[in-house]
Structure formats: structure tokens, C-alpha cells
Write a protein that holds these residues in place. Structure first.
Motif, PDB file in Angstrom:
ATOM      1  N   THR A  12      15.288  77.513   7.427  1.00 53.36           N
ATOM      2  CA  THR A  12      16.427  76.607   7.558  1.00 53.36           C
ATOM      3  C   THR A  12      17.654  77.236   8.201  1.00 53.36           C
ATOM      4  N   ALA A  13      17.557  78.470   8.630  1.00 53.75           N
ATOM      5  CA  ALA A  13      18.707  79.146   9.228  1.00 53.75           C
ATOM      6  C   ALA A  13      18.264  79.901  10.481  1.00 53.75           C
ATOM      7  N   ARG A  73      29.420  79.414   7.758  1.00 52.17           N
ATOM      8  CA  ARG A  73      29.263  78.038   7.297  1.00 52.17           C
ATOM      9  C   ARG A  73      30.514  77.250   7.622  1.00 52.17           C
ATOM     10  N   ASP A 137      23.178  78.073   9.229  1.00 52.00           N
ATOM     11  CA  ASP A 137      22.217  77.073   8.762  1.00 52.00           C
ATOM     12  C   ASP A 137      21.848  76.177   9.929  1.00 52.00           C
ATOM     13  N   HIS A 140      20.114  70.615   8.267  1.00 45.09           N
ATOM     14  CA  HIS A 140      21.104  69.878   7.487  1.00 45.09           C
ATOM     15  C   HIS A 140      20.402  68.678   6.863  1.00 45.09           C
TER      16      HIS A 140
END
Length: 146
Positions: A12-13, A73, A137, A140
Motif C-alpha cells: 500500500t505504499a 503523509r 501511501d 487510499h
């Protein structure tokens, strides 16, 4: 063919290497101030994209000079200092996001992600503080198809 060992992996990143940026691509910071957050201090920086007439704001929590895999972030621009004082990860880079929708209709966090991963003022602004690589990230929850 041999693969290089990769210390970072995530579904996810994404890791973004900033080593390749040259001195000529360094961002001109319109703001660079040390500010108190929580029990420590952080660095508040900003740059201006004259082509798009947009200002970008970031809070650098902790020492990121020559840092690798620094977390990035997005947070609400108005709560940037509050979120910085609550930061659980040190070092960390917080990017201020506007609450208003962008002109293109895409989410602001996606716009920041693409600028960081591809190219743009956010990438050069972060690279100007001496970071070697960041982790952003890429997944989402709002982008997931039901």
C-alpha cells in the motif's frame, strides 16, 4: 540477472528515491522556520509554484537530513502544527492539504502523491531539506472499487 536487495516492501505504499535530484532542481523555499511542536521542534517550510499559482506547505518533524524511508503523509493544512505535535513517527514529513476540492476534480492527496512520485514542486521541496528517500501511501480507501 541478479536483483538488488530491497529493504522496503509494501502493498500500500511506495518508496520514492530523491538522490537523483540535482542542485539545479532545488526548490526555492519562501518559508523556512523552526517551530515548537509538542516536546520538540520541527521545521515549517513552504514553496510556491508560480505556474499554477499554488503554495505548498510542509512540516518536517525530526531530523531528516540524509534520511532514508522517511514517512510522508498529507494532513489538513489548518491542523498541520497540531498533527505534528501528535506525530507518532520521528522523523516524518507532513504535507499540508487544502480542504477545498482541487480544480481538476481529483483528490488533493492524489495530486500530492503524483507530484511526489513523478515530479513537481512537492518533490523538489522535500528533496531540498536533504532527504534521500521517502515512503508515501499509495493506496487510499476512497479509491477502492466496491
Amino acid at each position: 540477472m541478479t536483483a538488488r536487495p530491497e529493504p522496503f516492501f509494501s502493498w500500500t505504499a511506495r518508496r520514492v528515491e530523491l538522490d537523483e535530484l540535482r542542485e539545479s532542481e532545488s526548490a526555492v523555499l519562501v518559508l523556512d522556520e523552526v517551530v515548537p511542536v509538542g516536546a520538540g521542534t520541527a521545521r515549517l517550510i513552504a514553496t510556491r509554484d508560480d505556474d499554477a499559482d499554488i503554495d505548498y506547505l510542509a512540516l518536517i518533524v525530526g531530523d531528516v537530513a540524509d534520511g532514508r524511508d522517511i514517512a510522508v503523509r498529507g494532513v489538513d493544512e489548518e491542523a498541520l502544527l497540531i498533527e505534528g505535535s501528535r506525530s507518532e513517527f520521528t522523523p516524518e514529513i507532513l504535507i499540508g492539504l487544502r480542504a477545498a476540492p482541487s480544480i481538476c476534480g481529483c483528490s488533493t492527496s492524489r495530486h500530492i502523491d503524483s507530484q511526489l512520485c513523478l515530479d513537481g514542486p512537492v518533490r523538489t521541496m522535500i528533496a531540498s531539506v536533504g532527504v534521500r528517500s521517502v515512503v508515501v501511501d499509495w493506496y487510499h480507501a476512497t479509491s477502492a472499487v466496491a
